[in-house]
Design an enzyme around this catalytic site. Structure first.
Site, PDB file in Angstrom:
ATOM      1  CG  ASN A 113     -12.210  -5.298  -0.938  1.00 27.42           C
ATOM      2  OD1 ASN A 113     -12.455  -4.386  -1.732  1.00 27.42           O
ATOM      3  ND2 ASN A 113     -11.446  -6.335  -1.239  1.00 27.42           N
ATOM      4  CE  LYS A 168     -13.636  -9.596  -0.908  1.00 22.92           C
ATOM      5  NZ  LYS A 168     -13.579 -10.368   0.348  1.00 22.92           N
ATOM      6  CG  ASP A 199     -13.086 -16.491   5.775  1.00 17.06           C
ATOM      7  OD1 ASP A 199     -12.565 -15.390   6.006  1.00 17.06           O
ATOM      8  OD2 ASP A 199     -12.492 -17.573   5.975  1.00 17.06           O
ATOM      9  CG  HIS A 216     -13.178 -18.652  -5.231  1.00 15.22           C
ATOM     10  ND1 HIS A 216     -12.450 -18.468  -6.396  1.00 15.22           N
ATOM     11  CD2 HIS A 216     -12.679 -17.759  -4.340  1.00 15.22           C
ATOM     12  CE1 HIS A 216     -11.544 -17.520  -6.190  1.00 15.22           C
ATOM     13  NE2 HIS A 216     -11.671 -17.068  -4.953  1.00 15.22           N
TER      14      HIS A 216
HETATM   15  P1  IMP Z   1     -10.625 -13.387   1.984  1.00 10.69           P
HETATM   16  O1  IMP Z   1     -11.392 -14.235   2.953  1.00 10.69           O
HETATM   17  O2  IMP Z   1     -11.434 -12.978   0.784  1.00 10.69           O
HETATM   18  O3  IMP Z   1      -9.970 -12.219   2.672  1.00 10.69           O
HETATM   19  O4  IMP Z   1      -9.433 -14.307   1.421  1.00 10.69           O
HETATM   20  C1  IMP Z   1      -8.433 -14.879   2.266  1.00 10.69           C
HETATM   21  C2  IMP Z   1      -7.168 -15.147   1.467  1.00 10.69           C
HETATM   22  O5  IMP Z   1      -7.410 -16.155   0.472  1.00 10.69           O
HETATM   23  C3  IMP Z   1      -6.637 -13.951   0.696  1.00 10.69           C
HETATM   24  O6  IMP Z   1      -5.784 -13.165   1.491  1.00 10.69           O
HETATM   25  C4  IMP Z   1      -5.861 -14.625  -0.443  1.00 10.69           C
HETATM   26  O7  IMP Z   1      -4.593 -15.066   0.002  1.00 10.69           O
HETATM   27  C5  IMP Z   1      -6.700 -15.853  -0.720  1.00 10.69           C
HETATM   28  N1  IMP Z   1      -7.697 -15.563  -1.777  1.00 10.69           N
HETATM   29  C6  IMP Z   1      -9.022 -15.283  -1.599  1.00 10.69           C
HETATM   30  N2  IMP Z   1      -9.637 -15.103  -2.770  1.00 10.69           N
HETATM   31  C7  IMP Z   1      -8.681 -15.262  -3.716  1.00 10.69           C
HETATM   32  C8  IMP Z   1      -8.728 -15.184  -5.140  1.00 10.69           C
HETATM   33  O8  IMP Z   1      -9.754 -14.924  -5.782  1.00 10.69           O
HETATM   34  N3  IMP Z   1      -7.554 -15.417  -5.770  1.00 10.69           N
HETATM   35  C9  IMP Z   1      -6.384 -15.709  -5.116  1.00 10.69           C
HETATM   36  N4  IMP Z   1      -6.304 -15.765  -3.802  1.00 10.69           N
HETATM   37  C10 IMP Z   1      -7.451 -15.555  -3.089  1.00 10.69           C
END
Ligand code: IMP
Length: 192
Positions: free
Chosen positions: A9, A12, A68, A176
Site C-alpha cells: 500500500n 501507507k 495487520d 487503532h
Molecule cells: P489490513 O490488515 O490493514 O489489510 O486490514 C484488514 C481488513 O480489516 C481490511 O481489509 C478492512 O476490512 C479492515 N480494516 C482495517 N483497517 C480498517 C479501518 O481503519 N477501517 C475500516 N476497516 C478496516
C-alpha cells in the site's frame, strides 16, 4: 536507518515515511527484491504481523516492520478479527463484509466492538510488537462516504460520527492504526 515496510500500500508507506523524518529511509518490498506474496496464514492478528516481519527478515535480512488489522465484535466472540478482509468471501468486498456483519448482529443488544492493529518490527533480528486499539460501536446502518472497509459502520467511543464521516487526519489521530504507528515511531526515534 534503513527499514522496509512490508506493505504494498503506497499510501501507507508515504504517510509513515513523512512521520519518521530524515533519519529513516523506508524501502518498499519491491526495492528489497520481494515480488512474491508474503504468507499471512496465522489465526491471530498479531500472528500475521509477526509472520510477515519474520518472512522478510529471514528471507532478505532487512530490518522491517509489518502491520495487520482486524475488527473484533464483542457479541460475535471477536469475529471477524483476523478474517476481517474476507469475512464475506475471497472477493474482499467491503459492502458484502458490512452486510454480513449487520446480518450477524441482527437482534443483538450489545453492539460494542474494537479495531485492533498490531505492528511487528524486526530490528536486526530482534522482534518488537506495537498494538493500537480503538473501542466503539457497530451502527445498524452505514453512515458516511470516507475511509474504507468497515468505517461507515464503526462509531468510535465518545464520538457521534462514524470513521467514514471524519476527515482522514482526525481518524488518524484516534484510530487503532494511528495509535500503533505512534508507538512504533516513538520507539524508532528513541533508538535511532
Ligand atoms: P489490513 O490488515 O490493514 O489489510 O486490514 C484488514 C481488513 O480489516 C481490511 O481489509 C478492512 O476490512 C479492515 N480494516 C482495517 N483497517 C480498517 C479501518 O481503519 N477501517 C475500516 N476497516 C478496516
Amino acid at each position: 536507518m534503513t527499514l522496509c515496510f512490508a506493505t504494498n500500500n503506497r499510501h501507507k508507506l508515504e504517510e509513515i515515511s513523512a512521520l519518521l523524518g530524515d533519519n529513516f529511509t523506508l524501502k518498499t518490498l519491491k526495492e528489497i527484491g520481494c515480488a512474491e506474496e508474503i504468507p499471512e496464514t496465522r489465526d491471530t492478528i498479531a500472528g500475521n504481523a509477526n509472520q510477515k516481519a519474520e518472512y522478510i527478515w529471514e528471507n532478505y535480512q532487512v530490518s522491517c516492520f509489518a502491520d495487520d488489522t482486524g475488527l473484533e465484535v464483542d457479541a460475535l466472540n471477536g469475529e471477524p478479527g483476523v478474517y476481517s478482509a474476507r469475512y464475506a468471501g475471497e472477493e474482499r468486498s467491503a459492502a458484502a463484509n458490512m452486510k454480513r456483519l449487520l446480518a450477524n448482529l441482527e437482534g443483538k443488544k450489545n453492539r460494542q466492538a474494537q479495531f485492533r492493529t498490531v505492528i511487528t518490527l524486526a530490528l536486526d533480528g530482534v522482534y518488537h510488537d506495537f498494538e493500537g486499539i480503538v473501542r466503539g460501536e457497530i451502527l445498524t446502518e452505514p453512515r458516511g462516504t470516507g475511509g474504507f472497509g468497515y468505517d461507515p459502520l464503526f462509531q468510535p467511543l465518545g464520538y457521534d460520527r462514524t470513521f467514514a464521516e471524519m476527515p482522514m487526519d482526525e481518524k488518524g489521530t484516534i484510530s487503532h492504526r494511528g495509535i500503533a504507528f505512534a508507538k512504533l515511531i516513538a520507539f524508532l526515534k528513541s533508538s535511532a
